[in-house]
Design a protein around this motif. Structure first.
Motif, PDB file in Angstrom:
ATOM      1  N   LEU A  29       0.860  -1.177   0.000  1.00  0.00           N
ATOM      2  CA  LEU A  29       0.000   0.000   0.000  1.00  0.00           C
ATOM      3  C   LEU A  29       0.898   1.229   0.000  1.00  0.00           C
ATOM      4  CD1 LEU A  29      -3.189   0.529   0.290  1.00  0.00           C
ATOM      5  CD2 LEU A  29      -2.539   1.468   2.502  1.00  0.00           C
ATOM      6  N   ARG A  30       0.907   1.943  -1.128  1.00  0.00           N
ATOM      7  CA  ARG A  30       1.713   3.150  -1.269  1.00  0.00           C
ATOM      8  C   ARG A  30       0.896   4.371  -0.864  1.00  0.00           C
ATOM      9  NH1 ARG A  30       1.667   4.408  -6.207  1.00  0.00           N
ATOM     10  NH2 ARG A  30       3.063   6.170  -5.755  1.00  0.00           N
ATOM     11  N   ALA A  31       1.580   5.362  -0.285  1.00  0.00           N
ATOM     12  CA  ALA A  31       0.914   6.626   0.027  1.00  0.00           C
ATOM     13  C   ALA A  31       1.935   7.749   0.097  1.00  0.00           C
ATOM     14  CB  ALA A  31       0.143   6.532   1.336  1.00  0.00           C
ATOM     15  N   PRO A  32       1.731   8.839  -0.646  1.00  0.00           N
ATOM     16  CA  PRO A  32       2.535  10.040  -0.425  1.00  0.00           C
ATOM     17  C   PRO A  32       2.252  10.556   0.987  1.00  0.00           C
ATOM     18  CG  PRO A  32       1.314  10.180  -2.491  1.00  0.00           C
ATOM     19  CD  PRO A  32       0.754   9.024  -1.722  1.00  0.00           C
ATOM     20  N   TYR A  33       3.289  10.905   1.726  1.00  0.00           N
ATOM     21  CA  TYR A  33       3.054  11.311   3.118  1.00  0.00           C
ATOM     22  C   TYR A  33       3.962  12.470   3.503  1.00  0.00           C
ATOM     23  CZ  TYR A  33       6.870   9.926   6.311  1.00  0.00           C
ATOM     24  OH  TYR A  33       8.028   9.873   7.049  1.00  0.00           O
ATOM     25  N   GLY A  34       3.589  13.123   4.602  1.00  0.00           N
ATOM     26  CA  GLY A  34       4.399  14.199   5.148  1.00  0.00           C
ATOM     27  C   GLY A  34       4.034  15.561   4.600  1.00  0.00           C
ATOM     28  N   GLY A  35       4.610  16.588   5.229  1.00  0.00           N
ATOM     29  CA  GLY A  35       4.305  17.961   4.864  1.00  0.00           C
ATOM     30  C   GLY A  35       5.338  18.557   3.936  1.00  0.00           C
ATOM     31  N   GLY A  36       5.236  19.884   3.789  1.00  0.00           N
ATOM     32  CA  GLY A  36       6.239  20.606   3.049  1.00  0.00           C
ATOM     33  C   GLY A  36       5.873  21.017   1.639  1.00  0.00           C
ATOM     34  N   ILE A  37       4.604  20.781   1.212  1.00  0.00           N
ATOM     35  CA  ILE A  37       4.232  21.174  -0.150  1.00  0.00           C
ATOM     36  C   ILE A  37       3.084  22.181  -0.153  1.00  0.00           C
ATOM     37  CG2 ILE A  37       5.039  18.979  -1.097  1.00  0.00           C
ATOM     38  CD1 ILE A  37       2.017  18.281  -1.499  1.00  0.00           C
ATOM     39  N   HIS A  38       2.792  22.772   1.009  1.00  0.00           N
ATOM     40  CA  HIS A  38       1.723  23.777   1.124  1.00  0.00           C
ATOM     41  C   HIS A  38       0.366  23.215   0.722  1.00  0.00           C
ATOM     42  CE1 HIS A  38       4.859  27.270   0.749  1.00  0.00           C
ATOM     43  NE2 HIS A  38       5.028  26.517   1.811  1.00  0.00           N
ATOM     44  N   ALA A  39       0.079  22.020   1.197  1.00  0.00           N
ATOM     45  CA  ALA A  39      -1.163  21.347   0.846  1.00  0.00           C
ATOM     46  C   ALA A  39      -2.279  21.715   1.826  1.00  0.00           C
ATOM     47  CB  ALA A  39      -0.951  19.833   0.859  1.00  0.00           C
ATOM     48  N   PRO A  40      -3.539  21.448   1.459  1.00  0.00           N
ATOM     49  CA  PRO A  40      -4.649  21.700   2.387  1.00  0.00           C
ATOM     50  C   PRO A  40      -4.752  20.606   3.439  1.00  0.00           C
ATOM     51  CG  PRO A  40      -5.472  20.824   0.320  1.00  0.00           C
ATOM     52  CD  PRO A  40      -4.009  21.050   0.130  1.00  0.00           C
ATOM     53  N   GLU A  41      -5.771  20.680   4.270  1.00  0.00           N
ATOM     54  CA  GLU A  41      -5.962  19.727   5.363  1.00  0.00           C
ATOM     55  C   GLU A  41      -6.075  18.293   4.843  1.00  0.00           C
ATOM     56  OE1 GLU A  41      -8.726  19.320   9.389  1.00  0.00           O
ATOM     57  OE2 GLU A  41      -9.496  20.391   7.635  1.00  0.00           O
TER      58      GLU A  41
END
Length: 326
Positions: A115-127
């Motif tokens: 199960l792949r998932a992009p994770y973590g912050g740092g791209i100015h994404a919404p909630e």
């Protein structure tokens, strides 16, 4: 040789795995026609067809459940959850079924799914787009949790994860998807799972990290080297099972340990590493184990995001405090 980014490495690993084994299938929201939100699966549907690269409904529980069914019957599904913040509906399937398949059937069935998932912050994404909740899955017996920190490790660890007979949660730090390029390893090259990688040798302090935070950890180690402080940097890579042997060998050499991660500080993987180091190396430690982590709050929106994520300055300060401890 060709140089690739991390997201290109993920795409190449999927391509090579599908070419080598017709049982490998890819599924998830928008992974086919659109090639995924970050284009990690671009071109795969055109090459392997809609029966092996499947666009699913917006239903994470379904994605995980279908993957478990496929895996139990001989396929090797690689499912994508668009962002880690959307992973929660899939947890019942992952924790109650995927993780228990081998034990429940006494080894008669396994669950070779990723199960792949992009994770973590740092791209100015919404909630819901910037979570780092790897500790949730690391706590579940039967699940393996892998987090690459570079293009080479993304390629080689994903191939190893696809080949593994048990379920793997493969978390891709999207902040560094396109941050750096590395030479593409030879096709089919794998790296061992359940193993930490020593990225930099040092004598004064052990710096333990994973995922995107490896970038700031290496920057801090370089800066401190100019001040005469020798920092050993360890990339955990596989969060569960945790390779404590490598970490302990380093800590016993340096006598000090600083742990860096962007997930919330409390009850996290860093706390587990700190507990084991403190318990097993208490007589070798010259200073208390220190953690540099995210705060115990919801990941803030982009204006405050940089204040939440551990930066090089915070890491340097923590290491200096550890080295100067009396």
């Amino acid at each position: 040789m060709t140089k690739i980014t991390m997201v290109e490495a993920v795409n190449k690993a999927l391509d090579d795995a599908m070419a080598a084994d017709e049982d490998v299938v890819v599924l998830g929201e928008d992974v086919g026609t659109n090639g995924g939100v970050f284009r990690a699966t671009i071109g795969l549907k055109e090459k392997y067809g809609f029966k092996r690269v499947m666009d699913t409904p917006l239903a994470e529980a379904l994605i995980a459940g279908v993957s478990i069914g496929m895996a139990s019957q001989g396929l090797k599904p690689v499912a994508e959850i668009q962002f880690m913040g959307f992973i929660f509906p899939s947890m019942e399937q992952l924790c109650c079924h995927a993780a228990r398949m081998r034990n429940r059937t006494r080894g008669r069935l396994t669950c070779p799914m990723v199960l792949r998932a992009p994770y973590g912050g740092g791209i100015h994404a919404p909630e819901h787009h910037s979570e780092s909740t790897e500790a949730l899955f690391a706590h579940i017996p039967g699940l393996r949790v892998v987090i690459p920190s570079s293009p080479v490790r993304a390629y080689s660890l994903l191939l190893a994860a696809i080949a593994d007979p048990d379920p793997v949660i493969f978390l891709e730090p999207k902040r560094i998807y396109r941050l750096q390029k590395q030479e593409m390893p030879a096709a089919g090259t794998t790296l061992p799972l359940d193993t930490c990688f020593t990225l930099r040798e040092g004598q004064d302090v052990t710096l333990v990290s994973w995922g995107a935070s490896i970038k700031e950890s290496l920057e801090a180690a370089k800066a401190l080297g100019e001040d005469g402080i020798s920092v050993e940097v360890i990339d955990v890579a596989t969060i569960k099972p945790l390779d404590m042997d490598t970490i302990m060998a380093s800590v016993r050499k340096t006598g000090r340990c600083v742990i860096v991660h962007e997930a919330a500080r409390s009850f996290g993987v860093g706390a587990e590493i700190a507990a084991q180091v403190s318990a097993e190396a208490i007589f070798e430690l010259q200073a208390p184990v220190k953690r540099v982590a995210g705060y115990d709050i919801t990941m803030p929106y982009y204006r405050m995001e940089d204040h939440y994520l551990p930066d090089t300055e915070r890491i340097v300060r923590a290491i200096k405090e550890t080295v100067m401890f009396q």
